[in-house]
Design a protein around this motif. Structure first.
Motif, PDB file in Angstrom:
ATOM      1  N   ASN A  59       0.828  -1.209   0.000  1.00 41.96           N
ATOM      2  CA  ASN A  59       0.000   0.000   0.000  1.00 41.96           C
ATOM      3  C   ASN A  59       0.862   1.260   0.000  1.00 41.96           C
ATOM      4  O   ASN A  59       0.601   2.225  -0.729  1.00 41.96           O
ATOM      5  N   VAL A  60       1.892   1.255   0.845  1.00 37.82           N
ATOM      6  CA  VAL A  60       2.792   2.416   0.921  1.00 37.82           C
ATOM      7  C   VAL A  60       3.479   2.650  -0.424  1.00 37.82           C
ATOM      8  O   VAL A  60       3.593   3.795  -0.893  1.00 37.82           O
ATOM      9  N   ALA A  61       3.931   1.582  -1.066  1.00 39.70           N
ATOM     10  CA  ALA A  61       4.643   1.715  -2.340  1.00 39.70           C
ATOM     11  C   ALA A  61       3.765   2.368  -3.404  1.00 39.70           C
ATOM     12  O   ALA A  61       4.202   3.291  -4.116  1.00 39.70           O
ATOM     13  N   VAL A  62       2.531   1.901  -3.525  1.00 41.20           N
ATOM     14  CA  VAL A  62       1.625   2.473  -4.527  1.00 41.20           C
ATOM     15  C   VAL A  62       1.329   3.945  -4.204  1.00 41.20           C
ATOM     16  O   VAL A  62       1.317   4.801  -5.091  1.00 41.20           O
ATOM     17  N   SER A  63       1.119   4.243  -2.924  1.00 38.23           N
ATOM     18  CA  SER A  63       0.845   5.623  -2.518  1.00 38.23           C
ATOM     19  C   SER A  63       2.049   6.532  -2.775  1.00 38.23           C
ATOM     20  O   SER A  63       1.898   7.677  -3.222  1.00 38.23           O
ATOM     21  N   LEU A  64       3.244   6.048  -2.485  1.00 37.92           N
ATOM     22  CA  LEU A  64       4.452   6.843  -2.731  1.00 37.92           C
ATOM     23  C   LEU A  64       4.604   7.164  -4.212  1.00 37.92           C
ATOM     24  O   LEU A  64       4.930   8.301  -4.599  1.00 37.92           O
ATOM     25  N   THR A  65       4.364   6.173  -5.039  1.00 39.41           N
ATOM     26  CA  THR A  65       4.458   6.399  -6.487  1.00 39.41           C
ATOM     27  C   THR A  65       3.432   7.435  -6.932  1.00 39.41           C
ATOM     28  O   THR A  65       3.718   8.294  -7.772  1.00 39.41           O
ATOM     29  N   HIS A  66       2.249   7.378  -6.334  1.00 42.99           N
ATOM     30  CA  HIS A  66       1.186   8.310  -6.695  1.00 42.99           C
ATOM     31  C   HIS A  66       1.545   9.756  -6.328  1.00 42.99           C
ATOM     32  O   HIS A  66       1.152  10.697  -7.049  1.00 42.99           O
ATOM     33  N   ILE A  67       2.276   9.952  -5.221  1.00 38.96           N
ATOM     34  CA  ILE A  67       2.626  11.328  -4.827  1.00 38.96           C
ATOM     35  C   ILE A  67       3.904  11.817  -5.508  1.00 38.96           C
ATOM     36  O   ILE A  67       4.345  12.938  -5.267  1.00 38.96           O
ATOM     37  N   GLY A  68       4.511  10.947  -6.336  1.00 40.54           N
ATOM     38  CA  GLY A  68       5.631  11.423  -7.139  1.00 40.54           C
ATOM     39  C   GLY A  68       6.970  10.753  -6.918  1.00 40.54           C
ATOM     40  O   GLY A  68       7.956  11.101  -7.582  1.00 40.54           O
ATOM     41  N   TYR A  85       7.842   1.567  10.852  1.00 43.73           N
ATOM     42  CA  TYR A  85       9.145   1.743  10.220  1.00 43.73           C
ATOM     43  C   TYR A  85       9.331   0.780   9.047  1.00 43.73           C
ATOM     44  O   TYR A  85       9.794   1.158   7.978  1.00 43.73           O
ATOM     45  N   TRP A  86       8.937  -0.474   9.272  1.00 45.11           N
ATOM     46  CA  TRP A  86       9.271  -1.502   8.290  1.00 45.11           C
ATOM     47  C   TRP A  86       8.434  -1.424   7.028  1.00 45.11           C
ATOM     48  O   TRP A  86       8.939  -1.661   5.921  1.00 45.11           O
ATOM     49  N   SER A  87       7.163  -1.069   7.139  1.00 53.21           N
ATOM     50  CA  SER A  87       6.368  -0.917   5.920  1.00 53.21           C
ATOM     51  C   SER A  87       6.817   0.321   5.145  1.00 53.21           C
ATOM     52  O   SER A  87       6.758   0.344   3.909  1.00 53.21           O
ATOM     53  N   ALA A  88       7.292   1.351   5.857  1.00 57.18           N
ATOM     54  CA  ALA A  88       7.828   2.534   5.181  1.00 57.18           C
ATOM     55  C   ALA A  88       9.109   2.184   4.426  1.00 57.18           C
ATOM     56  O   ALA A  88       9.304   2.586   3.272  1.00 57.18           O
ATOM     57  N   VAL A  89       9.980   1.418   5.069  1.00 57.58           N
ATOM     58  CA  VAL A  89      11.246   1.013   4.436  1.00 57.58           C
ATOM     59  C   VAL A  89      10.980   0.121   3.226  1.00 57.58           C
ATOM     60  O   VAL A  89      11.459   0.381   2.118  1.00 57.58           O
ATOM     61  N   ILE A  90      10.229  -0.954   3.428  1.00 58.14           N
ATOM     62  CA  ILE A  90       9.998  -1.914   2.348  1.00 58.14           C
ATOM     63  C   ILE A  90       9.177  -1.281   1.229  1.00 58.14           C
ATOM     64  O   ILE A  90       9.429  -1.517   0.041  1.00 58.14           O
ATOM     65  N   GLY A  91       8.193  -0.459   1.599  1.00 59.22           N
ATOM     66  CA  GLY A  91       7.415   0.237   0.579  1.00 59.22           C
ATOM     67  C   GLY A  91       8.284   1.115  -0.296  1.00 59.22           C
ATOM     68  O   GLY A  91       8.121   1.175  -1.523  1.00 59.22           O
ATOM     69  N   THR A  92       9.233   1.813   0.305  1.00 60.65           N
ATOM     70  CA  THR A  92      10.168   2.642  -0.449  1.00 60.65           C
ATOM     71  C   THR A  92      11.027   1.789  -1.375  1.00 60.65           C
ATOM     72  O   THR A  92      11.260   2.140  -2.541  1.00 60.65           O
ATOM     73  N   VAL A  93      11.481   0.649  -0.868  1.00 61.84           N
ATOM     74  CA  VAL A  93      12.314  -0.261  -1.666  1.00 61.84           C
ATOM     75  C   VAL A  93      11.562  -0.718  -2.916  1.00 61.84           C
ATOM     76  O   VAL A  93      12.131  -0.781  -4.015  1.00 61.84           O
ATOM     77  N   TYR A  94      10.280  -1.034  -2.776  1.00 62.63           N
ATOM     78  CA  TYR A  94       9.479  -1.495  -3.917  1.00 62.63           C
ATOM     79  C   TYR A  94       9.434  -0.464  -5.043  1.00 62.63           C
ATOM     80  O   TYR A  94       9.302  -0.808  -6.212  1.00 62.63           O
ATOM     81  N   THR A  95       9.508   0.837  -4.698  1.00 59.85           N
ATOM     82  CA  THR A  95       9.384   1.888  -5.711  1.00 59.85           C
ATOM     83  C   THR A  95      10.652   2.079  -6.538  1.00 59.85           C
ATOM     84  O   THR A  95      10.640   2.829  -7.516  1.00 59.85           O
ATOM     85  N   GLY A  96      11.742   1.436  -6.117  1.00 60.87           N
ATOM     86  CA  GLY A  96      13.021   1.650  -6.793  1.00 60.87           C
ATOM     87  C   GLY A  96      13.756   2.869  -6.277  1.00 60.87           C
ATOM     88  O   GLY A  96      14.834   3.218  -6.782  1.00 60.87           O
ATOM     89  N   ALA A  97      13.190   3.534  -5.258  1.00 63.58           N
ATOM     90  CA  ALA A  97      13.854   4.691  -4.653  1.00 63.58           C
ATOM     91  C   ALA A  97      14.966   4.230  -3.719  1.00 63.58           C
ATOM     92  O   ALA A  97      15.095   3.042  -3.401  1.00 63.58           O
ATOM     93  N   VAL A  98      15.761   5.171  -3.263  1.00 66.17           N
ATOM     94  CA  VAL A  98      16.864   4.912  -2.343  1.00 66.17           C
ATOM     95  C   VAL A  98      16.425   5.315  -0.939  1.00 66.17           C
ATOM     96  O   VAL A  98      15.969   6.445  -0.739  1.00 66.17           O
TER      97      VAL A  98
END
Length: 549
Positions: A59-68, A85-98
């Protein structure tokens, strides 16, 4: 073509997935354990399953991509220990971000320095830290958006709960409408962003800064995958207890390595003696991940807690000496063994270690053998020539878990002509290729023609019944160059004098290691979160001390 007889080569295999995408690897591995507890808060007893972690992170990954958020963007996270913390970290990882992890105790000046290294565009932040550093964060031009944990926040920030919690439970609806996630993302429809695992950075972490300002360490998908695909240091079937901060590589990458093999982790936000011991008793913890100062403190504390469940301890972050090991075994009656590893942020986690299956046969004081797919050498400090068994020199390593480099610095500055990373640590290996750590190269005390390792004196001091903690540094001296000076924390209720401590050391160690610089009694020894002594803080006090010869 031929192996160098002075090099030590890691044995065994390290198989990483062909696409070298850590997000994809974590997604598939965690799905296998979706009904199992992933993380348990030892204080509140909150249980977070692998399935819940996966759902929240998708969910976090899709939302992050949506906000840019896009591949290659840097996203910071700065918070006290929170399960989000962990869903924020893993969600960020899914987006290809650092993802860059920030210490939530940083002052405004420290925060500015760290953020200037990685220049994140987005930042997850706890309400308490945001309130404390709001002015500083708003002054940073490249920081585009703050995402706040918690239920409420100012109008100019995003709330994490709005990224992770959908508006509806209707599985047939559209995924996102306007600016909100309408329903949960389904595992079957989700795919992490493609990456080039050899080159693309996954994490930016920060060197410990024990001898200078922290540097940004770039860890690629390959680096982290390699670390997670090594044979498990601890038994995946047993529950472990960890207190290491999650922004530190031992906490972040250490827990990720545990989660990908389905290991359940009990965690505590910080070390509090009674809570720590009661958690061991309540959850019948069989495996502990610790740093030496915690072990020493536990062993010198009288308690009635049942610690009989503990069978294996994994120690890292600082050398653990033989004498400390013998004390530990008297506190934990069913302890099979204490296994040690050696690593650093620049090596993702470990370059040498002992596995849990070898705990009963572990060599006392050793940090184990070189991990698979890794080559090690010990070189003479002056000539840089490789050394053989039982010869002390600088440890150097080469392998797929070694960092891409420091941000803004040529990698060749920290590696030799053959590509070996120069650790700055002094150690040796024996005839059986077990490694032993002596001390930091920059921390060796130069007494006349001798190089005195502070860690050896510190290990002896900790054996004294009246000493709770200790640190040894070099005190400048015109005749000898430097002489050892000890900073000592007394055990509560105990009495000991400077002369008694000096005599204690003189009776047990050779002449160059005697405490000619004297003894200073202090209330605590400053350490960073991973347990490393911050000698630079104590050196500031050294100029006020007159050496005694």
């Amino acid at each position: 073509m031929l192996k160098n007889s002075f090099y030590v080569y890691g044995t065994g295999e390290c198989r990483v997935p062909a696409n070298l995408n850590f997000g994809d690897y974590f997604l598939k591995r965690a799905w296998e354990y979706k009904d199992k507890p992933a993380l348990i808060n030892g204080s509140t007893h909150e249980v977070y399953t692998f399935g819940e972690l996966l759902q929240d992170s998708m969910n976090v990954a899709v939302s992050l991509t949506h906000i840019g958020v896009r591949k290659g963007d840097v996203v910071a996270i700065c918070t006290e220990t929170k399960i989000e913390y962990w869903s924020a970290v893993i969600g960020t990882v899914y987006t290809g971000a650092v993802l860059t992890a920030i210490n939530p105790t940083y002052t405004a000046g420290e925060l500015k320095h760290i953020l200037s290294i990685s220049e994140p565009r987005y930042m997850f932040c706890s309400p308490s830290y945001y309130e404390k550093q709001e002015k500083t964060l708003k002054s940073i031009a490249y920081l585009k958006k703050i995402i706040l944990f918690g239920d409420t926040g100012p109008s100019d920030v995003l709330l994490f709960k709005d990224l992770v919690l959908p508006i509806s439970s209707d599985v047939k609806s559209d995924l996102i409408v306007t600016n909100r996630l309408i329903r949960n993302v389904k595992y079957e429809e989700f795919q992490p962003v493609d990456v080039n695992g050899h080159e693309d950075v996954l994490f930016i972490l920060y060197s410990s800064g024990t001898t200078g300002l922290p540097k940004g360490v770039m860890l690629t998908h390959l680096n982290v995958l390699t670390s997670c695909c090594f044979p498990s240091a601890l038994d995946p079937k047993s529950t472990g207890l960890i207190i290491t901060p999650w922004y530190h590589t031992m906490g972040l990458n250490g827990i990720l390595a545990a989660l990908v093999v389905g290991r359940s982790i009990v965690y505590l936000a910080k070390f509090q003696m009674d809570l720590y011991l009661s958690t061991i008793e309540k959850y019948k913890i069989s495996q502990l991940t610790v740093v030496p100062p915690v072990l020493v403190a536990v062993c010198k504390t009288e308690s009635q807690y049942d610690l009989s469940s503990v069978q294996v301890m994994y120690s890292g972050g600082a050398p653990l000496q033989n004498d400390t090991l013998s004390i530990v075994k008297t506190k934990f009656p069913n302890l099979i063994g204490v296994i040690q590893g050696y690593g650093m942020t620049e090596a993702t986690v470990a370059v040498t270690r002992t596995l849990y299956s070898q705990a009963s046969k572990a060599k006392a004081g050793s940090v184990g053998k070189v991990v698979p797919s890794t080559v090690a050498k010990v070189v003479d400090i002056e000539t840089r020539k490789p050394l053989g068994p039982n010869q002390h020199g600088e440890l150097c390593f080469k392998g797929p878990q070694i960092m891409k480099g420091y941000i803004g610095k040529d990698r060749r500055d920290d590696c030799d002509d053959e590509g070996f990373f120069k650790t700055g640590d002094i150690g040796y290996y024996d005839e059986d290729h077990y490694f032993f750590i002596v001390d930091r190269l920059k921390e060796l005390i130069k007494y006349k023609a001798y190089q005195v390792p502070p860690a050896e004196i510190e290990a002896l001091l900790l054996q004294h019944e009246a000493i709770l903690d200790a640190c040894v540094v070099g005190l400048k001296n015109k005749e000898s160059g430097e002489v050892p000076l000890a900073f000592v924390v007394k055990q509560p209720g105990k009495v000991v004098t400077e002369k008694e401590i000096q005599s204690f050391v003189a009776e047990r160690l050779s002449n160059p290691k005697h405490l000619r610089g004297g003894v200073r009694f202090v209330s605590e020894i400053p350490k960073n979160p991973s347990g490393k002594i911050l000698r630079k803080e104590l050196r500031k006090m050294v100029s006020k001390v007159t050496s005694k010869l």
